[in-house]
Design a protein around this motif. Sequence first.
Motif, PDB file in Angstrom:
ATOM      1  N   VAL A 242       0.677  -1.227  -0.041  1.00  0.00           N
ATOM      2  CA  VAL A 242       0.166  -0.080   0.016  1.00  0.00           C
ATOM      3  C   VAL A 242       0.857   1.226  -0.064  1.00  0.00           C
ATOM      4  N   LEU A 243       0.555   2.244  -0.584  1.00  0.00           N
ATOM      5  CA  LEU A 243       1.248   3.568  -0.810  1.00  0.00           C
ATOM      6  C   LEU A 243       0.562   4.435   0.065  1.00  0.00           C
ATOM      7  N   LEU A 244       1.379   4.990   0.983  1.00  0.00           N
ATOM      8  CA  LEU A 244       0.914   6.114   2.051  1.00  0.00           C
ATOM      9  C   LEU A 244       1.859   7.246   2.207  1.00  0.00           C
ATOM     10  N   PRO A 245       1.326   8.432   2.661  1.00  0.00           N
ATOM     11  CA  PRO A 245       2.230   9.471   3.064  1.00  0.00           C
ATOM     12  C   PRO A 245       3.024   9.128   4.319  1.00  0.00           C
ATOM     13  N   ALA A 246       4.359   9.668   4.260  1.00  0.00           N
ATOM     14  CA  ALA A 246       5.036   8.919   5.328  1.00  0.00           C
ATOM     15  C   ALA A 246       4.296   9.242   6.625  1.00  0.00           C
ATOM     16  N   GLY A 247       3.812  10.357   6.995  1.00  0.00           N
ATOM     17  CA  GLY A 247       3.287  10.592   8.278  1.00  0.00           C
ATOM     18  C   GLY A 247       2.123   9.790   8.576  1.00  0.00           C
ATOM     19  N   ALA A 248       1.449   9.287   7.768  1.00  0.00           N
ATOM     20  CA  ALA A 248       0.419   8.571   8.171  1.00  0.00           C
ATOM     21  C   ALA A 248       0.889   7.093   8.302  1.00  0.00           C
ATOM     22  N   ALA A 249       1.916   6.683   7.727  1.00  0.00           N
ATOM     23  CA  ALA A 249       2.540   5.292   7.839  1.00  0.00           C
ATOM     24  C   ALA A 249       3.133   5.185   9.301  1.00  0.00           C
ATOM     25  N   ARG A 250       3.581   6.333   9.662  1.00  0.00           N
ATOM     26  CA  ARG A 250       4.489   6.409  10.866  1.00  0.00           C
ATOM     27  C   ARG A 250       3.478   6.421  12.039  1.00  0.00           C
ATOM     28  N   THR A 251       2.410   7.117  11.839  1.00  0.00           N
ATOM     29  CA  THR A 251       1.210   6.989  13.311  1.00  0.00           C
ATOM     30  C   THR A 251       0.743   5.642  13.130  1.00  0.00           C
ATOM     31  N   ALA A 252       0.519   5.116  12.065  1.00  0.00           N
ATOM     32  CA  ALA A 252      -0.462   3.765  11.915  1.00  0.00           C
ATOM     33  C   ALA A 252       0.740   2.609  12.130  1.00  0.00           C
ATOM     34  N   ASP A 253       1.824   2.690  12.560  1.00  0.00           N
ATOM     35  CA  ASP A 253       2.569   1.510  12.788  1.00  0.00           C
ATOM     36  C   ASP A 253       2.116   0.392  13.620  1.00  0.00           C
TER      37      ASP A 253
END
Length: 299
Positions: A242-253
Amino acid sequence: MDPHLLRTYVTVARLRSFSAAARELGYTQSAVSQHIAALEQDLGLPLLGRRPVAPTPAGERLLEHAGSLLLRIDAARADLAGYAAAPREELTVAAAPLAAHPAVLDALPSTGVTLRVLPRDEVPGAVATGGADLGLVDGIAAPSDPLALPDVAPLTAAAMPGAAAEPLVVVVPDDHPLARRAGVRLTDLADARWLDAPAVGPPLERLRAAVGTPGGFRPSLRYEGTDVRTLVALAAAGHGLVLLPAGAARTADVAADVAAVPVVAPRLVHRTELLRPGGVSAGPVARVLDALGVASQGP
């Protein structure tokens, strides 16, 4: 073309029933039949088969036009209503799941605010028709390009500070061969299995268009929710990339079970834009725009 007749037609076509459409619209079934007959006479074409109730080929084509036509009419009505009504002290903001930008949230009043999370494609229509006073939309674009938004009404879009160039990452399971890479080219992943999450991540058809691979990015699983943590958990479980903005990927780890690999090519960013009606803004809308340093006068 009478918009009342067109709205009746769209309702019948959606419900596949004259009686169900009559109940939803508050008409008699006879009135609904008269509306459809009048529209068919106006256009000189049969639009609905009766047994079963289903659009004809011409009716299907009309449905492709009807949504945008009715939306523009509703948008015009909402726009003109603003000239007669006093500014409301309540504020409704419609936001796509990944577009609730901190700068806007910080600028919101402490009371009287409703934040509605909608699929990104519905946000412009909500602002245009008065369902929301402001909108937040997001998407992928080249670093210097604005978002491509549907032409639903004269809306004004402004990029949010700090969000115009947020980098993109590909979320993969922690044990994936790409997990330790310093960067990845999306063209190299066109044949991989992807999660199709149009309400959260970039719709795959837009990703294909942006990368120039019409046959690539095949979906392995479709996620129709808006929770980013669930989407990342699906990626962690190996159901697809899945492709996500970096900030969203960090907060959803999710318990460090995934890796976020930066996209190095093509040059794409995640952009967030603020939408507002094109006229003069007043009341809490104007105060939010002033706090963000955005002019309250439309172009």
